[in-house]
Motif scaffolding. Structure first.
Motif, PDB file in Angstrom:
ATOM      1  N   SER A   1       0.842  -1.191   0.000  1.00  0.00           N
ATOM      2  CA  SER A   1       0.000   0.000   0.000  1.00  0.00           C
ATOM      3  C   SER A   1       0.878   1.242   0.000  1.00  0.00           C
ATOM      4  O   SER A   1       2.014   1.201   0.463  1.00  0.00           O
ATOM      5  CB  SER A   1      -0.907   0.010   1.235  1.00  0.00           C
ATOM      6  OG  SER A   1      -1.852  -1.040   1.170  1.00  0.00           O
ATOM      7  N   PRO A   2       0.364   2.357  -0.509  1.00  0.00           N
ATOM      8  CA  PRO A   2       1.154   3.594  -0.528  1.00  0.00           C
ATOM      9  C   PRO A   2       1.564   4.021   0.876  1.00  0.00           C
ATOM     10  O   PRO A   2       0.799   3.861   1.832  1.00  0.00           O
ATOM     11  CB  PRO A   2       0.192   4.613  -1.150  1.00  0.00           C
ATOM     12  CG  PRO A   2      -0.778   3.792  -1.925  1.00  0.00           C
ATOM     13  CD  PRO A   2      -0.922   2.514  -1.179  1.00  0.00           C
ATOM     14  N   GLU A   3       2.750   4.592   0.985  1.00  0.00           N
ATOM     15  CA  GLU A   3       3.273   4.990   2.296  1.00  0.00           C
ATOM     16  C   GLU A   3       2.375   6.024   2.965  1.00  0.00           C
ATOM     17  O   GLU A   3       2.199   6.019   4.188  1.00  0.00           O
ATOM     18  CB  GLU A   3       4.690   5.543   2.128  1.00  0.00           C
ATOM     19  CG  GLU A   3       5.351   5.897   3.449  1.00  0.00           C
ATOM     20  CD  GLU A   3       6.755   6.429   3.275  1.00  0.00           C
ATOM     21  OE1 GLU A   3       7.326   6.923   4.268  1.00  0.00           O
ATOM     22  OE2 GLU A   3       7.275   6.363   2.152  1.00  0.00           O
ATOM     23  N   LYS A   4       1.786   6.927   2.172  1.00  0.00           N
ATOM     24  CA  LYS A   4       0.931   7.955   2.766  1.00  0.00           C
ATOM     25  C   LYS A   4      -0.292   7.339   3.452  1.00  0.00           C
ATOM     26  O   LYS A   4      -0.830   7.899   4.406  1.00  0.00           O
ATOM     27  CB  LYS A   4       0.488   8.960   1.711  1.00  0.00           C
ATOM     28  CG  LYS A   4      -0.403   8.390   0.616  1.00  0.00           C
ATOM     29  CD  LYS A   4      -0.802   9.473  -0.377  1.00  0.00           C
ATOM     30  CE  LYS A   4      -1.705   8.907  -1.465  1.00  0.00           C
ATOM     31  NZ  LYS A   4      -2.111   9.944  -2.451  1.00  0.00           N
ATOM     32  N   ASN A   5      -0.743   6.181   2.951  1.00  0.00           N
ATOM     33  CA  ASN A   5      -1.874   5.492   3.582  1.00  0.00           C
ATOM     34  C   ASN A   5      -1.455   4.770   4.857  1.00  0.00           C
ATOM     35  O   ASN A   5      -2.115   4.880   5.901  1.00  0.00           O
ATOM     36  CB  ASN A   5      -2.501   4.496   2.616  1.00  0.00           C
ATOM     37  CG  ASN A   5      -3.221   5.172   1.463  1.00  0.00           C
ATOM     38  OD1 ASN A   5      -3.388   6.389   1.464  1.00  0.00           O
ATOM     39  ND2 ASN A   5      -3.638   4.389   0.492  1.00  0.00           N
ATOM     40  N   THR A   6      -0.372   4.018   4.781  1.00  0.00           N
ATOM     41  CA  THR A   6       0.050   3.225   5.936  1.00  0.00           C
ATOM     42  C   THR A   6       0.534   4.102   7.084  1.00  0.00           C
ATOM     43  O   THR A   6       0.319   3.784   8.252  1.00  0.00           O
ATOM     44  CB  THR A   6       1.157   2.237   5.533  1.00  0.00           C
ATOM     45  OG1 THR A   6       2.226   2.958   4.908  1.00  0.00           O
ATOM     46  CG2 THR A   6       0.631   1.199   4.561  1.00  0.00           C
ATOM     47  N   SER A   7       1.181   5.223   6.764  1.00  0.00           N
ATOM     48  CA  SER A   7       1.668   6.104   7.827  1.00  0.00           C
ATOM     49  C   SER A   7       0.521   6.828   8.522  1.00  0.00           C
ATOM     50  O   SER A   7       0.602   7.156   9.704  1.00  0.00           O
ATOM     51  CB  SER A   7       2.666   7.121   7.258  1.00  0.00           C
ATOM     52  OG  SER A   7       2.047   7.932   6.272  1.00  0.00           O
ATOM     53  N   ARG A   8      -0.560   7.058   7.807  1.00  0.00           N
ATOM     54  CA  ARG A   8      -1.703   7.771   8.362  1.00  0.00           C
ATOM     55  C   ARG A   8      -2.644   6.834   9.128  1.00  0.00           C
ATOM     56  O   ARG A   8      -3.388   7.262  10.019  1.00  0.00           O
ATOM     57  CB  ARG A   8      -2.469   8.431   7.198  1.00  0.00           C
ATOM     58  CG  ARG A   8      -3.821   9.044   7.541  1.00  0.00           C
ATOM     59  CD  ARG A   8      -3.666  10.416   8.173  1.00  0.00           C
ATOM     60  NE  ARG A   8      -4.972  11.001   8.477  1.00  0.00           N
ATOM     61  CZ  ARG A   8      -5.642  10.807   9.615  1.00  0.00           C
ATOM     62  NH1 ARG A   8      -5.132  10.036  10.566  1.00  0.00           N
ATOM     63  NH2 ARG A   8      -6.816  11.376   9.805  1.00  0.00           N
ATOM     64  N   PHE A   9      -2.612   5.561   8.835  1.00  0.00           N
ATOM     65  CA  PHE A   9      -3.632   4.628   9.314  1.00  0.00           C
ATOM     66  C   PHE A   9      -3.721   4.484  10.832  1.00  0.00           C
ATOM     67  O   PHE A   9      -4.830   4.476  11.392  1.00  0.00           O
ATOM     68  CB  PHE A   9      -3.426   3.258   8.650  1.00  0.00           C
ATOM     69  CG  PHE A   9      -4.679   2.441   8.577  1.00  0.00           C
ATOM     70  CD1 PHE A   9      -5.782   2.895   7.857  1.00  0.00           C
ATOM     71  CD2 PHE A   9      -4.764   1.225   9.224  1.00  0.00           C
ATOM     72  CE1 PHE A   9      -6.941   2.146   7.787  1.00  0.00           C
ATOM     73  CE2 PHE A   9      -5.930   0.472   9.161  1.00  0.00           C
ATOM     74  CZ  PHE A   9      -7.016   0.932   8.437  1.00  0.00           C
ATOM     75  N   PRO A  10      -2.607   4.356  11.556  1.00  0.00           N
ATOM     76  CA  PRO A  10      -2.731   4.226  13.024  1.00  0.00           C
ATOM     77  C   PRO A  10      -3.458   5.399  13.671  1.00  0.00           C
ATOM     78  O   PRO A  10      -4.278   5.204  14.574  1.00  0.00           O
ATOM     79  CB  PRO A  10      -1.272   4.131  13.485  1.00  0.00           C
ATOM     80  CG  PRO A  10      -0.541   3.574  12.313  1.00  0.00           C
ATOM     81  CD  PRO A  10      -1.206   4.181  11.125  1.00  0.00           C
ATOM     82  N   ALA A  11      -3.171   6.624  13.206  1.00  0.00           N
ATOM     83  CA  ALA A  11      -3.852   7.795  13.762  1.00  0.00           C
ATOM     84  C   ALA A  11      -5.341   7.760  13.434  1.00  0.00           C
ATOM     85  O   ALA A  11      -6.193   8.109  14.258  1.00  0.00           O
ATOM     86  CB  ALA A  11      -3.221   9.075  13.221  1.00  0.00           C
ATOM     87  N   TYR A  12      -5.653   7.310  12.229  1.00  0.00           N
ATOM     88  CA  TYR A  12      -7.063   7.196  11.813  1.00  0.00           C
ATOM     89  C   TYR A  12      -7.825   6.232  12.723  1.00  0.00           C
ATOM     90  O   TYR A  12      -8.951   6.514  13.162  1.00  0.00           O
ATOM     91  CB  TYR A  12      -7.114   6.738  10.359  1.00  0.00           C
ATOM     92  CG  TYR A  12      -8.441   6.164   9.916  1.00  0.00           C
ATOM     93  CD1 TYR A  12      -9.563   6.973   9.786  1.00  0.00           C
ATOM     94  CD2 TYR A  12      -8.563   4.806   9.623  1.00  0.00           C
ATOM     95  CE1 TYR A  12     -10.782   6.442   9.365  1.00  0.00           C
ATOM     96  CE2 TYR A  12      -9.771   4.269   9.212  1.00  0.00           C
ATOM     97  CZ  TYR A  12     -10.875   5.093   9.087  1.00  0.00           C
ATOM     98  OH  TYR A  12     -12.068   4.567   8.688  1.00  0.00           O
ATOM     99  N   LEU A  13      -7.224   5.096  13.038  1.00  0.00           N
ATOM    100  CA  LEU A  13      -7.889   4.111  13.903  1.00  0.00           C
ATOM    101  C   LEU A  13      -8.081   4.648  15.319  1.00  0.00           C
ATOM    102  O   LEU A  13      -9.056   4.301  15.996  1.00  0.00           O
ATOM    103  CB  LEU A  13      -7.083   2.810  13.932  1.00  0.00           C
ATOM    104  CG  LEU A  13      -7.018   2.052  12.598  1.00  0.00           C
ATOM    105  CD1 LEU A  13      -6.164   0.791  12.741  1.00  0.00           C
ATOM    106  CD2 LEU A  13      -8.410   1.687  12.111  1.00  0.00           C
ATOM    107  N   GLN A  14      -7.176   5.495  15.767  1.00  0.00           N
ATOM    108  CA  GLN A  14      -7.340   6.143  17.066  1.00  0.00           C
ATOM    109  C   GLN A  14      -8.483   7.159  17.024  1.00  0.00           C
ATOM    110  O   GLN A  14      -9.266   7.282  17.978  1.00  0.00           O
ATOM    111  CB  GLN A  14      -6.032   6.826  17.488  1.00  0.00           C
ATOM    112  CG  GLN A  14      -4.893   5.872  17.814  1.00  0.00           C
ATOM    113  CD  GLN A  14      -5.044   5.240  19.200  1.00  0.00           C
ATOM    114  OE1 GLN A  14      -5.904   5.612  19.971  1.00  0.00           O
ATOM    115  NE2 GLN A  14      -4.192   4.270  19.482  1.00  0.00           N
TER     116      GLN A  14
END
Length: 251
Positions: A1-14
């Motif tokens: 997956s694109p880095e911009k998605n994976t780097s953002r994902f943990p914050a999104y789940l929080q």
């Protein structure tokens, strides 16, 4: 997956923890987010309910005679953005296995290429075209063009490794076309209800075996087509009503 998605994902789940309720688009998505929060040791979580998506294609699931009569060779269609997790590389390698064995079919890919994770797929696609293989990347298309591609194909393949839902599988089935896809996760929730030839893992060898079966066995293809006609599909009105009822329950 694109880095911009994976780097953002943990914050999104929080951030999702601040909502009163979450409508998960599949049971697999619901289970994954619950397990993630359990892994973090979070106790107070929102109410989560599975509300599957709907499918919007035409109500007509029969192939128009005018469209089918124009097809000179059987076409296999793959719909989805060109990116790593969609696993089109395995599909292209599976197709090459069958072309080397002498099978005659056209392979069409439809979808937008992700600039960060599509390079390996597009490189292999270019090589196969240079070798004279009957393969086309159609890029992104309109809703009407998308439907016409479904109508004209013999069956579809959705080789994705992981999905939250897997809408192209439902689109294919809605238009009466069998789909080769995974039997697990969110895709398995759709595929195990009929109309699909499933593989446990979408490796080149597994996909090639399933594709060869549908290309070589008309009875299996016809049986899967019959299964698609027996399925009932959720509408967006169904989805909207479920969302409203879920919202009422939270109050």
């Amino acid at each position: 997956s694109p880095e911009k998605n994976t780097s953002r994902f943990p914050a999104y789940l929080q951030e999702l923890l601040h909502f009163d309720g979450i409508a998960a688009i599949s049971e697999a998505s619901k289970e994954e987010i619950i397990k993630y929060w359990q892994w973090l040791g979070i106790k107070n979580v929102p109410v989560i309910e599975t509300i599957p998506l709907a499918v919007d294609m035409s109500q007509n699931r029969q192939i128009p005679e005018s469209a089918s009569s124009k097809v000179k060779k059987r076409t296999i269609l793959c719909v989805g953005s060109i990116e790593g997790r969609k696993n089109q590389v395995s599909l292209l390698n599976a197709a090459e296995i069958l072309w080397k064995k002498g099978h005659d079919f056209q392979l069409n890919l439809l979808g937008l290429a992700n600039p960060e994770t599509s390079s390996s797929t597009l490189a292999l696609l270019r090589k196969l075209k240079q070798d004279g293989r009957p393969i086309r990347w159609l890029g992104p298309k309109s809703e009407e063009d998308l439907r016409n591609q479904y109508v004209a194909c013999y069956f579809t393949v959705y080789p994705s490794l992981t999905e939250g839902f897997g809408l192209p599988v439902l689109e294919s089935l809605k238009l009466g076309k069998p789909c080769i896809c995974s039997s697990t996760g969110a895709i398995g929730e759709i595929s195990n209800q009929g109309g699909c030839l499933t593989v446990e893992k979408p490796t080149p060898e597994a996909l090639a075996g399933a594709m060869e079966k549908l290309l070589s066995d008309p009875s299996t293809h016809a049986e899967l087509c019959d299964e698609t006609r027996g399925r009932v599909f959720r509408t967006w009105s169904d989805y909207a009503m479920d969302i409203l009822e879920f919202h009422k329950s939270l109050r």
